[in-house]
Design a protein around this motif. Structure first.
Motif, PDB file in Angstrom:
ATOM      1  N   THR A  88     -37.744 -18.711  86.704  1.00  0.00           N
ATOM      2  CA  THR A  88     -38.372 -18.963  85.415  1.00  0.00           C
ATOM      3  C   THR A  88     -39.031 -17.677  84.912  1.00  0.00           C
ATOM      4  O   THR A  88     -39.241 -16.732  85.673  1.00  0.00           O
ATOM      5  CB  THR A  88     -39.427 -20.070  85.530  1.00  0.00           C
ATOM      6  N   GLU A 146     -34.341 -18.640  79.652  1.00  0.00           N
ATOM      7  CA  GLU A 146     -33.267 -19.040  78.746  1.00  0.00           C
ATOM      8  C   GLU A 146     -32.196 -17.963  78.626  1.00  0.00           C
ATOM      9  O   GLU A 146     -30.996 -18.258  78.648  1.00  0.00           O
ATOM     10  CB  GLU A 146     -33.856 -19.347  77.365  1.00  0.00           C
ATOM     11  N   SER A 147     -32.619 -16.712  78.473  1.00  0.00           N
ATOM     12  CA  SER A 147     -31.632 -15.639  78.326  1.00  0.00           C
ATOM     13  C   SER A 147     -30.799 -15.493  79.586  1.00  0.00           C
ATOM     14  O   SER A 147     -29.598 -15.206  79.525  1.00  0.00           O
ATOM     15  CB  SER A 147     -32.332 -14.322  77.988  1.00  0.00           C
ATOM     16  N   GLY A 148     -31.408 -15.707  80.740  1.00  0.00           N
ATOM     17  CA  GLY A 148     -30.663 -15.613  81.990  1.00  0.00           C
ATOM     18  C   GLY A 148     -29.580 -16.667  82.103  1.00  0.00           C
ATOM     19  O   GLY A 148     -28.477 -16.390  82.594  1.00  0.00           O
ATOM     20  N   ARG A 149     -29.871 -17.885  81.632  1.00  0.00           N
ATOM     21  CA  ARG A 149     -28.848 -18.939  81.664  1.00  0.00           C
ATOM     22  C   ARG A 149     -27.676 -18.587  80.764  1.00  0.00           C
ATOM     23  O   ARG A 149     -26.508 -18.818  81.108  1.00  0.00           O
ATOM     24  CB  ARG A 149     -29.466 -20.275  81.244  1.00  0.00           C
ATOM     25  N   VAL A 150     -27.972 -17.996  79.601  1.00  0.00           N
ATOM     26  CA  VAL A 150     -26.901 -17.587  78.689  1.00  0.00           C
ATOM     27  C   VAL A 150     -26.061 -16.477  79.308  1.00  0.00           C
ATOM     28  O   VAL A 150     -24.822 -16.514  79.264  1.00  0.00           O
ATOM     29  CB  VAL A 150     -27.488 -17.129  77.336  1.00  0.00           C
ATOM     30  N   PHE A 201     -31.407 -14.017  87.338  1.00  0.00           N
ATOM     31  CA  PHE A 201     -31.165 -14.550  86.000  1.00  0.00           C
ATOM     32  C   PHE A 201     -32.387 -15.368  85.620  1.00  0.00           C
ATOM     33  O   PHE A 201     -32.690 -16.391  86.241  1.00  0.00           O
ATOM     34  CB  PHE A 201     -29.885 -15.378  85.981  1.00  0.00           C
ATOM     35  N   THR A 202     -33.086 -14.885  84.593  1.00  0.00           N
ATOM     36  CA  THR A 202     -34.425 -15.375  84.305  1.00  0.00           C
ATOM     37  C   THR A 202     -34.496 -16.108  82.972  1.00  0.00           C
ATOM     38  O   THR A 202     -34.068 -15.574  81.936  1.00  0.00           O
ATOM     39  CB  THR A 202     -35.418 -14.191  84.279  1.00  0.00           C
ATOM     40  N   VAL A 223     -31.877 -17.625  90.423  1.00  0.00           N
ATOM     41  CA  VAL A 223     -32.352 -18.187  89.162  1.00  0.00           C
ATOM     42  C   VAL A 223     -33.869 -18.342  89.243  1.00  0.00           C
ATOM     43  O   VAL A 223     -34.405 -18.847  90.228  1.00  0.00           O
ATOM     44  CB  VAL A 223     -31.689 -19.547  88.886  1.00  0.00           C
ATOM     45  N   GLN A 260     -25.602 -15.730  82.476  1.00  0.00           N
ATOM     46  CA  GLN A 260     -24.787 -16.246  83.579  1.00  0.00           C
ATOM     47  C   GLN A 260     -23.539 -16.954  83.050  1.00  0.00           C
ATOM     48  O   GLN A 260     -22.431 -16.777  83.586  1.00  0.00           O
ATOM     49  CB  GLN A 260     -25.622 -17.204  84.429  1.00  0.00           C
ATOM     50  N   HIS A 261     -23.690 -17.729  81.993  1.00  0.00           N
ATOM     51  CA  HIS A 261     -22.545 -18.424  81.391  1.00  0.00           C
ATOM     52  C   HIS A 261     -21.535 -17.422  80.819  1.00  0.00           C
ATOM     53  O   HIS A 261     -20.317 -17.568  81.016  1.00  0.00           O
ATOM     54  CB  HIS A 261     -23.037 -19.358  80.291  1.00  0.00           C
ATOM     55  N   SER A 280     -23.285 -10.488  77.551  1.00  0.00           N
ATOM     56  CA  SER A 280     -24.052 -10.065  78.712  1.00  0.00           C
ATOM     57  C   SER A 280     -23.974  -8.549  78.771  1.00  0.00           C
ATOM     58  O   SER A 280     -23.002  -7.941  78.307  1.00  0.00           O
ATOM     59  CB  SER A 280     -23.472 -10.681  79.985  1.00  0.00           C
TER      60      SER A 280
END
Length: 326
Positions: free
Chosen positions: A79, A57-61, A54-55, A77, A63-64, A30
């Motif tokens: 799209t 696919e990249s946003g989900r990564v 957090f937008t 979150v 955040q993780h 990140s």
């Protein structure tokens, strides 16, 4: 209560190729200004919360990955396309392979983000307002509104911004503003590199709405404006590996000390040490806390324009303050 809340409008996904052997290594992290600040704050032992969008696919990564670093996240979150970059450093220099700006925040997303910052700021000792990598993510006036609303609630606000975003935040009123001389030069606030010119620009920023101002100068002594005082902050120069992220490390270390209610000069000295050491590393916003604290003892501070002024360390300044309080 968290020590530091960071407004990071759009954290980004960073992919970097490293190594001098065939193929190299792939590093996925990140990133972005607020994230690099959070990373240094965690290094120095502070608890950190990030509020951001957090937008896709990249946003989900992203955040993780932030959760893996022990950073609390309050996400909006959505799209769409999130910001990201791919850099190649296998030659020892950064080569941009791809940079994606990400989608601007919608009015609805911005309202959610704004509300989340105000809500979480009520449980923080201090707030950092950081900027997105791309100019078009959100309106500049958001920074004025946030600074004004947080100041009205008695929450200390620190900003690391430039140009129109900095002007907007100052209009709302901030505790501390950090900016570089290069950013001031780009905004035509200064034309040369003399200390007097930089000090004059810092005083204009103070008058525009900052209680204190720190100006970084690419390896030269920092300029600190605090009330009527103008000071030069000297730190030993390190062999540079990567200058990126040094300013974020500096600001984060300053905020780390302020969150502990340390005096401003002590905080600036710690920040100067963190920024100086960050250039010796490949990771942005990273550092060794013991090394930072040891280098802090080598930082010296002097008044600008006083030929008789004694150069002193922050520890000596603190000792003087203790004597004065008795």
């Amino acid at each position: 209560m968290t020590d530091v809340l960071i407004f990071a409008p759009a954290p980004l996904l960073t992919v970097t190729l490293e190594g001098d052997h065939p193929g190299g290594d792939l590093h996925v992290h990140s990133g972005g200004q607020g994230v690099w600040q959070a990373r240094m704050l965690r290094t120095l032992g502070r608890t950190v919360t990030i509020v951001g969008s957090f937008t896709g696919e990249s946003g989900r990564v992203v955040q993780h990955l932030l959760g893996d670093e022990g950073i609390e996240v309050h996400p909006v979150v959505r799209t769409g396309r999130g910001p990201a970059y791919v850099h190649d450093r296998r030659t020892g220099r950064r080569t941009v392979v791809a940079e994606l700006a990400g989608d601007p925040l919608s009015r609805h997303d911005l309202d959610e983000l704004y509300a989340a910052v105000l809500r979480e700021a009520m449980a923080a000792r201090i707030v950092i307002l950081s900027g997105p990598a791309d100019e078009g993510i959100l309106p500049d006036d958001v920074y004025r509104r946030l600074a004004a609303d947080l100041r009205a609630e008695g929450v200390p606000v620190v900003v690391d911004l430039a140009g129109a975003r900095l002007e907007a935040a100052l209009a709302g009123g901030v505790t501390l503003a950090k900016v570089s001389d290069a950013e001031l030069r780009e905004a035509l606030e200064i034309r040369g590199d003399s200390v007097d010119e930089v000090v004059a620009a810092g005083r204009r920023l103070r008058d525009a709405g900052a209680r204190s101002v720190v100006i970084t100068r690419a390896g030269e002594p920092l300029v600190l404006i605090d009330g009527e005082h103008a000071r030069l902050v000297h730190v030993p120069r390190m062999q540079e590996v990567d200058p990126n992220g040094a300013g974020d490390s500096l600001l984060a270390a300053v905020v780390s000390a302020l969150a502990e209610d340390r005096p401003l000069l002590e905080a600036i000295a710690l920040g100067a040490a963190a920024g100086a050491l960050n250039v010796t590393r490949h990771g942005l916003g990273t550092g060794d806390p013991e090394a930072i604290h040891r280098l802090r003892a080598r930082v010296t501070i002097e008044e600008v324009g006083d030929d008789d002024a004694q150069v002193v360390t922050p520890d000596q300044l603190a000792a003087r303050a203790e004597v004065d309080d008795r």
